[in-house]
Scaffold this motif. Structure first.
Motif, mmCIF file in Angstrom:
data_model
loop_
_atom_site.group_PDB
_atom_site.id
_atom_site.type_symbol
_atom_site.label_atom_id
_atom_site.label_comp_id
_atom_site.label_asym_id
_atom_site.label_seq_id
_atom_site.Cartn_x
_atom_site.Cartn_y
_atom_site.Cartn_z
ATOM 1 N N LEU A 7 1.103 -1.464 -0.236
ATOM 2 C CA LEU A 7 -0.150 -0.042 0.035
ATOM 3 C C LEU A 7 0.951 1.459 -0.331
ATOM 4 C CD1 LEU A 7 -2.701 1.436 0.180
ATOM 5 C CD2 LEU A 7 -2.116 1.069 2.575
ATOM 6 N N GLN A 8 1.826 1.468 1.088
ATOM 7 C CA GLN A 8 2.661 2.418 0.703
ATOM 8 C C GLN A 8 3.832 3.040 -0.324
ATOM 9 O OE1 GLN A 8 5.323 1.198 4.643
ATOM 10 N NE2 GLN A 8 3.775 2.699 5.560
ATOM 11 N N GLN A 9 3.948 1.538 -1.286
ATOM 12 C CA GLN A 9 4.542 1.815 -2.364
ATOM 13 C C GLN A 9 3.432 2.017 -3.545
ATOM 14 O OE1 GLN A 9 6.317 -1.699 -3.359
ATOM 15 N NE2 GLN A 9 8.089 -2.228 -2.035
ATOM 16 N N ALA A 10 2.476 1.630 -3.250
ATOM 17 C CA ALA A 10 1.422 2.122 -4.418
ATOM 18 C C ALA A 10 1.183 3.754 -4.306
ATOM 19 C CB ALA A 10 -0.072 1.088 -3.753
ATOM 20 N N LEU A 11 0.945 3.907 -2.944
ATOM 21 C CA LEU A 11 1.040 5.744 -2.332
ATOM 22 C C LEU A 11 1.975 6.484 -2.435
ATOM 23 C CD1 LEU A 11 -0.801 5.164 1.424
ATOM 24 C CD2 LEU A 11 -1.133 5.874 -0.820
ATOM 25 N N ARG A 12 2.862 5.834 -2.268
ATOM 26 C CA ARG A 12 3.862 6.510 -3.181
ATOM 27 C C ARG A 12 4.131 6.536 -4.585
ATOM 28 N NH1 ARG A 12 10.666 5.730 -1.512
ATOM 29 N NH2 ARG A 12 9.782 7.255 -0.433
ATOM 30 N N TYR A 13 3.926 5.313 -5.241
ATOM 31 C CA TYR A 13 3.958 5.908 -7.237
ATOM 32 C C TYR A 13 2.901 6.775 -7.673
ATOM 33 C CZ TYR A 13 2.834 5.063 -11.830
ATOM 34 O OH TYR A 13 3.058 4.425 -13.194
ATOM 35 N N MET A 14 1.597 7.064 -6.722
ATOM 36 C CA MET A 14 0.509 7.218 -6.813
ATOM 37 C C MET A 14 0.961 9.020 -6.852
ATOM 38 S SD MET A 14 -2.973 5.421 -6.303
ATOM 39 C CE MET A 14 -2.674 4.593 -5.219
ATOM 40 N N SER A 15 1.414 8.852 -5.407
ATOM 41 C CA SER A 15 2.306 10.547 -5.246
ATOM 42 C C SER A 15 2.998 11.287 -6.059
ATOM 43 C CB SER A 15 2.546 10.887 -4.114
ATOM 44 O OG SER A 15 3.637 9.801 -3.774
ATOM 45 N N THR A 16 4.138 10.575 -6.225
ATOM 46 C CA THR A 16 5.075 11.098 -7.958
ATOM 47 C C THR A 16 4.435 11.353 -8.806
ATOM 48 O OG1 THR A 16 6.610 8.904 -6.361
ATOM 49 C CG2 THR A 16 7.148 10.329 -8.535
ATOM 50 N N SER A 17 3.094 10.366 -9.562
ATOM 51 C CA SER A 17 2.535 10.902 -11.004
ATOM 52 C C SER A 17 1.610 12.021 -10.389
ATOM 53 C CB SER A 17 1.693 9.493 -10.530
ATOM 54 O OG SER A 17 0.722 9.486 -11.854
ATOM 55 N N ARG A 18 1.446 11.882 -9.336
ATOM 56 C CA ARG A 18 0.592 13.450 -9.040
ATOM 57 C C ARG A 18 1.706 14.229 -8.760
ATOM 58 N NH1 ARG A 18 -5.305 15.384 -9.019
ATOM 59 N NH2 ARG A 18 -5.638 16.375 -7.852
ATOM 60 N N GLN A 19 2.887 13.697 -8.025
ATOM 61 C CA GLN A 19 2.914 14.832 -7.746
ATOM 62 C C GLN A 19 2.881 16.021 -6.822
ATOM 63 O OE1 GLN A 19 4.665 16.467 -11.278
ATOM 64 N NE2 GLN A 19 6.226 14.910 -11.689
ATOM 65 N N ALA A 20 2.289 15.729 -5.575
ATOM 66 C CA ALA A 20 1.466 16.440 -4.316
ATOM 67 C C ALA A 20 2.021 16.981 -3.383
ATOM 68 C CB ALA A 20 0.242 15.786 -3.776
ATOM 69 N N GLY A 21 2.185 17.984 -2.498
ATOM 70 C CA GLY A 21 3.429 18.091 -1.387
ATOM 71 C C GLY A 21 2.526 18.854 -0.903
ATOM 72 N N ILE A 22 3.330 18.423 0.655
ATOM 73 C CA ILE A 22 2.215 19.383 2.235
ATOM 74 C C ILE A 22 3.065 20.096 2.570
ATOM 75 C CG2 ILE A 22 1.338 18.012 3.788
ATOM 76 C CD1 ILE A 22 2.044 15.717 2.598
ATOM 77 N N LEU A 23 2.283 21.972 3.065
ATOM 78 C CA LEU A 23 2.916 22.912 3.538
ATOM 79 C C LEU A 23 1.873 22.035 4.986
ATOM 80 C CD1 LEU A 23 3.190 25.467 1.552
ATOM 81 C CD2 LEU A 23 4.354 23.553 1.562
ATOM 82 N N PHE A 24 3.229 22.471 6.377
ATOM 83 C CA PHE A 24 2.712 21.857 7.780
ATOM 84 C C PHE A 24 3.601 23.279 8.307
ATOM 85 C CE2 PHE A 24 2.993 17.112 6.568
ATOM 86 C CZ PHE A 24 1.120 17.138 7.561
ATOM 87 N N ASP A 25 1.838 23.610 8.972
ATOM 88 C CA ASP A 25 2.329 24.513 10.335
ATOM 89 C C ASP A 25 2.970 24.257 11.271
ATOM 90 O OD1 ASP A 25 2.531 26.927 11.886
ATOM 91 O OD2 ASP A 25 0.076 26.682 12.238
ATOM 92 N N VAL A 26 3.412 24.412 12.567
ATOM 93 C CA VAL A 26 3.598 23.992 13.518
ATOM 94 C C VAL A 26 3.015 24.097 14.679
ATOM 95 C CG1 VAL A 26 6.055 23.782 14.474
ATOM 96 C CG2 VAL A 26 6.424 23.776 11.930
ATOM 97 N N TYR A 278 -1.389 20.534 -0.979
ATOM 98 C CA TYR A 278 -1.684 21.226 0.475
ATOM 99 C C TYR A 278 -1.322 21.726 1.469
ATOM 100 C CZ TYR A 278 -4.100 16.613 -1.739
ATOM 101 O OH TYR A 278 -4.308 16.302 -2.210
ATOM 102 N N ALA A 279 -2.123 22.260 2.170
ATOM 103 C CA ALA A 279 -1.421 23.639 3.567
ATOM 104 C C ALA A 279 -2.091 23.082 4.552
ATOM 105 C CB ALA A 279 -1.414 24.824 2.891
ATOM 106 N N VAL A 280 -1.595 22.853 5.574
ATOM 107 C CA VAL A 280 -2.337 22.107 7.033
ATOM 108 C C VAL A 280 -2.632 24.027 7.947
ATOM 109 C CG1 VAL A 280 -3.119 20.167 8.459
ATOM 110 C CG2 VAL A 280 -2.027 20.052 6.045
ATOM 111 N N GLY A 281 -3.429 24.051 8.792
ATOM 112 C CA GLY A 281 -2.714 25.426 9.451
ATOM 113 C C GLY A 281 -4.227 24.927 10.505
ATOM 114 N N ASP A 282 -3.623 26.048 10.943
ATOM 115 C CA ASP A 282 -5.149 26.236 12.531
ATOM 116 C C ASP A 282 -5.043 27.551 12.315
ATOM 117 O OD1 ASP A 282 -2.440 27.261 13.596
ATOM 118 O OD2 ASP A 282 -3.637 27.048 15.393
ATOM 119 N N ASN A 283 -4.953 28.322 11.601
ATOM 120 C CA ASN A 283 -5.256 29.865 12.138
ATOM 121 C C ASN A 283 -5.870 30.917 10.952
ATOM 122 O OD1 ASN A 283 -4.803 32.182 12.149
ATOM 123 N ND2 ASN A 283 -3.296 32.744 13.575
#
Length: 405
Positions: A7-26, A278-283
């Motif tokens: 599952l993780q390898q499949a997700l990695r493949y799909m995310s590479t194809s999709r080329q998504a990135g994540i921005l985390f607030d702290v 994807y930008a994840v934040g609380d404010n």
């Protein structure tokens, strides 16, 4: 175990194809003060493969600014039990290294922590701290009678004329910083002189972090640098009758902060284009407003509209784009989706108004003075309980995409 690895390898493949990135607030998303939010540890276990590598490019974007990037990376690595590099961290002041036109000017720095070292690391060559200014002009700081500096018995080296001001974050002694910053502004960089009531121009001011409040261990949010800026602006207006002008406003929700963060995501992705950020934040006023402002910019860019970064940046009132070469501001992502969590500044007991245009008014607007109140920029793409739910959401979304061959 085999199924999990597949599952993780499949997700990695799909995310590479999709080329998504994540921005985390702290703060408020991953941490409350020095404590890890339990959901963050569970979330990151879902974001790592069997070799403890991230399934997606990840960057931590925080409005903190009282430390160096490598120190913040070490802190996050230790608390989250994940290996994080300095290249995955964007602090409120990080984009200052792009403002090369200021690097050779004599700048006064305000904040806490090693602000002089931070300024040097960012490329500024002539740096004066509030403490140095106070030492050279001991008659300026007079509020605390028990702390008044003594006149030096030997002459000190003359400080150069201040040419710009950098506000890194909220200082320890607000009264000292307010007084000396006003002295510098009203003397055009020569605080040992009398105020000049007829100044035709104001010194450039670069401010990092507009957060009015932030979430620590206390039950309610604490004052942030935005509160200090509010005080400085009020004092300046009271004394001069004019509004304090900023050459740049940095940190979330500044457009340049998100452009810089996407640049770091692309570097992790071997300079391949990202489709979704994807930008994840609380404010609402920083994380959500900034991510949505960035999404608007991306949409206009991909629609080939005759617009400029400066036009889109009007949402933050910043003239920063005038100081950065246009070619350094190019972004390639297709969209930025904002995800609001309920573990920080945003309190789910005070739900988002159903009618954005009338539900948010100037009376409760916690954004910086130069932010333009645009209710649609305050509406998150998703509202979830915590960062684990945010990760579940994006994994579900990315996992549902059929890989492109």
């Amino acid at each position: 175990m085999w199924c999990r690895g597949f599952l993780q390898q499949a997700l990695r493949y799909m995310s590479t194809s999709r080329q998504a990135g994540i921005l985390f607030d702290v703060d408020g998303v991953l941490l409350r003060g020095g404590s890890v939010i339990p959901a963050a540890q569970r979330a990151f276990r879902k974001l790592l493969d069997q070799n403890n590598n991230f399934l997606f490019p990840v960057v931590f974007v925080t409005n903190a600014g009282s430390c160096q990037r490598h120190h913040k990376a070490q802190q996050l690595s230790h608390l989250l039990n994940v290996q994080i590099s300095p290249e995955q961290v964007v602090l409120s002041h990080s984009p200052l290294q792009m403002l090369k036109s200021f690097h050779d000017k004599c700048v006064l720095v305000s904040g806490q922590g090693p602000v002089t070292d931070i300024a040097n690391t960012l490329g500024f060559q002539k740096v004066v701290s509030i403490e140095q200014l106070r030492e050279h002009h001991p008659l300026l700081d007079m509020v605390d009678h028990n702390r008044r500096p003594k006149l030096s018995s030997s002459p000190l080296q003359i400080l150069p004329k201040i040419e710009a001001i950098i506000l890194f974050g909220e200082p320890i002694r607000w009264e000292t910083n307010l007084q000396l910053l006003i002295d510098v502004l009203l003397t055009n960089g020569s605080p040992g002189c009398e105020y000049d009531a007829h100044l035709s121009a104001q010194l450039p001011v670069l401010a990092c972090n507009m957060d009015l409040m932030w979430m620590a261990e206390a039950p309610s949010p604490r004052f942030g640098h935005g509160m200090f800026l509010l005080c400085l602006e009020s004092v300046y207006r009271k004394l001069t009758g004019r509004e304090l002008q900023y050459q740049a406003l940095l940190g979330k929700p500044s457009l340049l902060t998100y452009q810089y963060a996407e640049h770091l995501l692309r570097r992790q992705n071997h300079n391949r284009k990202l489709t979704t950020v994807y930008a994840v934040g609380d404010n609402l006023m920083t994380d959500i407003y900034g991510a949505n402002l960035y999404n608007r910019y991306l949409a206009q860019q991909h629609a080939a509209m005759p617009t400029s970064t400066r036009f889109v940046a009007q949402g933050t009132g910043s003239q920063l784009t005038m100081a950065v070469p246009e070619e350094e501001l190019v972004s390639a992502a297709a969209q930025c989706r904002s995800i609001l969590v309920c573990t920080g500044v945003y309190n789910p007991r005070f739900p988002l108004p159903s009618d954005w245009s009338s539900g948010i008014t100037e009376k409760v607007f916690h954004g910086h003075r130069d932010l333009i109140l645009e209710p649609d920029l305050l509406e998150p793409s998703h509202v979830v309980e915590d960062v684990e739910a945010a990760v579940d959401l994006l994994l579900q979304h990315e996992g549902s995409i059929t890989p492109e061959l």
